[in-house]
Design a protein around this motif. Structure first.
Motif, PDB file in Angstrom:
ATOM      1  N   VAL A  36     -53.186 -83.844  37.017  1.00  0.00           N
ATOM      2  CA  VAL A  36     -51.845 -84.237  36.572  1.00  0.00           C
ATOM      3  C   VAL A  36     -51.684 -85.749  36.765  1.00  0.00           C
ATOM      4  CG1 VAL A  36     -49.370 -83.893  36.917  1.00  0.00           C
ATOM      5  CG2 VAL A  36     -50.958 -81.983  37.240  1.00  0.00           C
ATOM      6  N   PRO A  37     -51.313 -86.464  35.703  1.00  0.00           N
ATOM      7  CA  PRO A  37     -51.085 -87.906  35.866  1.00  0.00           C
ATOM      8  C   PRO A  37     -49.983 -88.161  36.889  1.00  0.00           C
ATOM      9  CG  PRO A  37     -51.122 -87.301  33.550  1.00  0.00           C
ATOM     10  CD  PRO A  37     -51.113 -86.022  34.334  1.00  0.00           C
ATOM     11  N   ARG A  38     -50.110 -89.233  37.593  1.00  0.00           N
ATOM     12  CA  ARG A  38     -49.151 -89.558  38.647  1.00  0.00           C
ATOM     13  C   ARG A  38     -47.957 -90.312  38.050  1.00  0.00           C
ATOM     14  NH1 ARG A  38     -54.103 -91.022  42.449  1.00  0.00           N
ATOM     15  NH2 ARG A  38     -54.394 -88.968  43.324  1.00  0.00           N
ATOM     16  N   ARG A  39     -47.067 -89.566  37.441  1.00  0.00           N
ATOM     17  CA  ARG A  39     -45.908 -90.160  36.767  1.00  0.00           C
ATOM     18  C   ARG A  39     -44.917 -90.745  37.769  1.00  0.00           C
ATOM     19  NH1 ARG A  39     -47.126 -85.378  33.870  1.00  0.00           N
ATOM     20  NH2 ARG A  39     -47.949 -85.895  31.818  1.00  0.00           N
ATOM     21  N   GLY A  40     -44.743 -90.087  38.906  1.00  0.00           N
ATOM     22  CA  GLY A  40     -43.837 -90.600  39.937  1.00  0.00           C
ATOM     23  C   GLY A  40     -44.303 -91.950  40.444  1.00  0.00           C
ATOM     24  N   SER A  45     -43.912 -97.830  40.620  1.00  0.00           N
ATOM     25  CA  SER A  45     -44.557 -99.112  40.331  1.00  0.00           C
ATOM     26  C   SER A  45     -43.700 -99.932  39.367  1.00  0.00           C
ATOM     27  CB  SER A  45     -45.946 -98.880  39.740  1.00  0.00           C
ATOM     28  OG  SER A  45     -46.551-100.087  39.389  1.00  0.00           O
ATOM     29  N   PHE A  46     -43.132 -99.267  38.372  1.00  0.00           N
ATOM     30  CA  PHE A  46     -42.262 -99.946  37.415  1.00  0.00           C
ATOM     31  C   PHE A  46     -41.040-100.533  38.129  1.00  0.00           C
ATOM     32  CE2 PHE A  46     -38.555 -99.661  34.551  1.00  0.00           C
ATOM     33  CZ  PHE A  46     -38.952-100.566  33.574  1.00  0.00           C
ATOM     34  N   ALA A  47     -40.428 -99.762  39.010  1.00  0.00           N
ATOM     35  CA  ALA A  47     -39.245-100.247  39.744  1.00  0.00           C
ATOM     36  C   ALA A  47     -39.599-101.469  40.595  1.00  0.00           C
ATOM     37  CB  ALA A  47     -38.676 -99.136  40.620  1.00  0.00           C
ATOM     38  N   LYS A  48     -40.758-101.447  41.232  1.00  0.00           N
ATOM     39  CA  LYS A  48     -41.205-102.598  42.028  1.00  0.00           C
ATOM     40  C   LYS A  48     -41.424-103.821  41.147  1.00  0.00           C
ATOM     41  CE  LYS A  48     -43.565 -99.824  45.520  1.00  0.00           C
ATOM     42  NZ  LYS A  48     -44.886 -99.430  46.046  1.00  0.00           N
ATOM     43  N   GLN A  49     -42.017-103.602  39.981  1.00  0.00           N
ATOM     44  CA  GLN A  49     -42.251-104.719  39.072  1.00  0.00           C
ATOM     45  C   GLN A  49     -40.933-105.331  38.599  1.00  0.00           C
ATOM     46  OE1 GLN A  49     -44.704-103.130  35.954  1.00  0.00           O
ATOM     47  NE2 GLN A  49     -46.539-103.047  37.244  1.00  0.00           N
ATOM     48  N   ILE A  50     -39.973-104.488  38.261  1.00  0.00           N
ATOM     49  CA  ILE A  50     -38.672-104.994  37.798  1.00  0.00           C
ATOM     50  C   ILE A  50     -38.006-105.806  38.897  1.00  0.00           C
ATOM     51  CG2 ILE A  50     -36.352-104.297  37.050  1.00  0.00           C
ATOM     52  CD1 ILE A  50     -38.641-103.985  34.956  1.00  0.00           C
ATOM     53  N   LEU A  51     -38.074-105.318  40.112  1.00  0.00           N
ATOM     54  CA  LEU A  51     -37.511-106.051  41.247  1.00  0.00           C
ATOM     55  C   LEU A  51     -38.214-107.399  41.418  1.00  0.00           C
ATOM     56  CD1 LEU A  51     -35.538-106.100  43.624  1.00  0.00           C
ATOM     57  CD2 LEU A  51     -37.288-104.933  44.986  1.00  0.00           C
ATOM     58  N   LEU A  90     -41.203-106.516  29.127  1.00  0.00           N
ATOM     59  CA  LEU A  90     -41.713-105.744  27.998  1.00  0.00           C
ATOM     60  C   LEU A  90     -43.068-105.123  28.341  1.00  0.00           C
ATOM     61  CD1 LEU A  90     -41.419-104.825  25.071  1.00  0.00           C
ATOM     62  CD2 LEU A  90     -42.536-106.957  24.384  1.00  0.00           C
ATOM     63  N   ILE A  91     -43.947-105.889  28.953  1.00  0.00           N
ATOM     64  CA  ILE A  91     -45.254-105.364  29.358  1.00  0.00           C
ATOM     65  C   ILE A  91     -45.083-104.218  30.350  1.00  0.00           C
ATOM     66  CG2 ILE A  91     -47.366-105.928  30.639  1.00  0.00           C
ATOM     67  CD1 ILE A  91     -47.159-108.758  29.354  1.00  0.00           C
ATOM     68  N   SER A  92     -44.171-104.376  31.296  1.00  0.00           N
ATOM     69  CA  SER A  92     -43.928-103.318  32.289  1.00  0.00           C
ATOM     70  C   SER A  92     -43.397-102.048  31.629  1.00  0.00           C
ATOM     71  CB  SER A  92     -42.946-103.805  33.355  1.00  0.00           C
ATOM     72  OG  SER A  92     -43.508-104.851  34.098  1.00  0.00           O
ATOM     73  N   VAL A  93     -42.499-102.193  30.668  1.00  0.00           N
ATOM     74  CA  VAL A  93     -41.941-101.027  29.977  1.00  0.00           C
ATOM     75  C   VAL A  93     -43.036-100.310  29.184  1.00  0.00           C
ATOM     76  CG1 VAL A  93     -40.381-100.317  28.112  1.00  0.00           C
ATOM     77  CG2 VAL A  93     -39.564-101.870  29.887  1.00  0.00           C
ATOM     78  N   VAL A  94     -43.875-101.062  28.491  1.00  0.00           N
ATOM     79  CA  VAL A  94     -44.959-100.455  27.715  1.00  0.00           C
ATOM     80  C   VAL A  94     -45.910 -99.697  28.644  1.00  0.00           C
ATOM     81  CG1 VAL A  94     -46.990-100.965  26.294  1.00  0.00           C
ATOM     82  CG2 VAL A  94     -44.805-102.059  25.785  1.00  0.00           C
ATOM     83  N   LYS A  95     -46.279-100.310  29.777  1.00  0.00           N
ATOM     84  CA  LYS A  95     -47.163 -99.645  30.735  1.00  0.00           C
ATOM     85  C   LYS A  95     -46.519 -98.359  31.263  1.00  0.00           C
ATOM     86  CE  LYS A  95     -49.174-102.117  33.885  1.00  0.00           C
ATOM     87  NZ  LYS A  95     -49.440-103.140  34.913  1.00  0.00           N
ATOM     88  N   LEU A  96     -45.209 -98.403  31.530  1.00  0.00           N
ATOM     89  CA  LEU A  96     -44.512 -97.207  32.008  1.00  0.00           C
ATOM     90  C   LEU A  96     -44.533 -96.115  30.948  1.00  0.00           C
ATOM     91  CD1 LEU A  96     -42.731 -95.694  34.063  1.00  0.00           C
ATOM     92  CD2 LEU A  96     -40.762 -96.727  32.924  1.00  0.00           C
TER      93      LEU A  96
END
Length: 178
Positions: A36-40, A45-51, A90-96
């Motif tokens: 199972v991919p680690r979606r959580g 990781s996305f939240a940390k990047q946004i911060l 934008l890069i972070s959103v695409v990766k998410l």
């Protein structure tokens, strides 16, 4: 995740998976493991990047506010910072989105006296369950034979590098990077 067709079968007491061979009497366990991919983890990781991007933008804005520059230069540099942060966002959103769109795969794991080996990975649970059934039949009946061609999905970065690790049983199955 890339894929290729491989032959898998049993004859003469030997399980052949692609170019690998396993004597049936050396197989201690065969099982289907859900990958199972680690979606959580991707969301965290996305939240940390946004911060981080917000802190960097605020720091750049504060630095430009207190810099001894003409106001036209401050506006220009502020636009550059906004473009840079927007690009990073934008890069972070695409990766998410890519991480969230990943599907669950199933691995045929063969355990001998050594470490477990991931022999086949498929998005189809029934294919892997069928292989497990065939192998178990062959282990219990030495005259049993079968041959199939299956599509093996091998992902270099699907789970951060693919290696199924088992320690003591199916409750301790994990995916490790290489």
């Amino acid at each position: 995740m890339s894929s290729k067709e491989i032959n898998i079968g049993v004859s003469g007491g030997i399980l052949r998976v692609g170019g690998e061979a396993y004597p049936l009497h050396n197989i201690a366990r065969v099982q289907n493991v859900e990958l199972v991919p680690r979606r959580g983890r991707a969301v965290a990781s996305f939240a940390k990047q946004i911060l981080l991007w917000a802190v960097l933008a605020a720091g750049a804005g504060a630095g430009l506010h207190y810099a001894d520059l003409p106001s036209s230069d401050v506006e220009t540099y502020t636009q550059y910072v906004a473009i840079g942060v927007g690009t990073l966002l934008l890069i972070s959103v695409v990766k998410l989105l890519i991480a969230l769109a990943r599907r669950t795969y199933y691995a045929l794991v063969i355990e001998t006296s050594g470490i477990p080996h991931t022999a086949v990975i498929s998005p189809d649970k029934d294919v892997v369950n069928g292989l497990v059934h065939h192998i178990l039949q062959a282990i219990s009946n030495p005259r049993y034979t079968f041959h199939e061609t299956v599509v093996h999905h091998h992902g270099d970065n699907y789970f951060g590098g693919q290696h199924v690790s088992m320690h003591g049983g199916s409750n301790n199955v994990g995916i490790q990077g290489r």
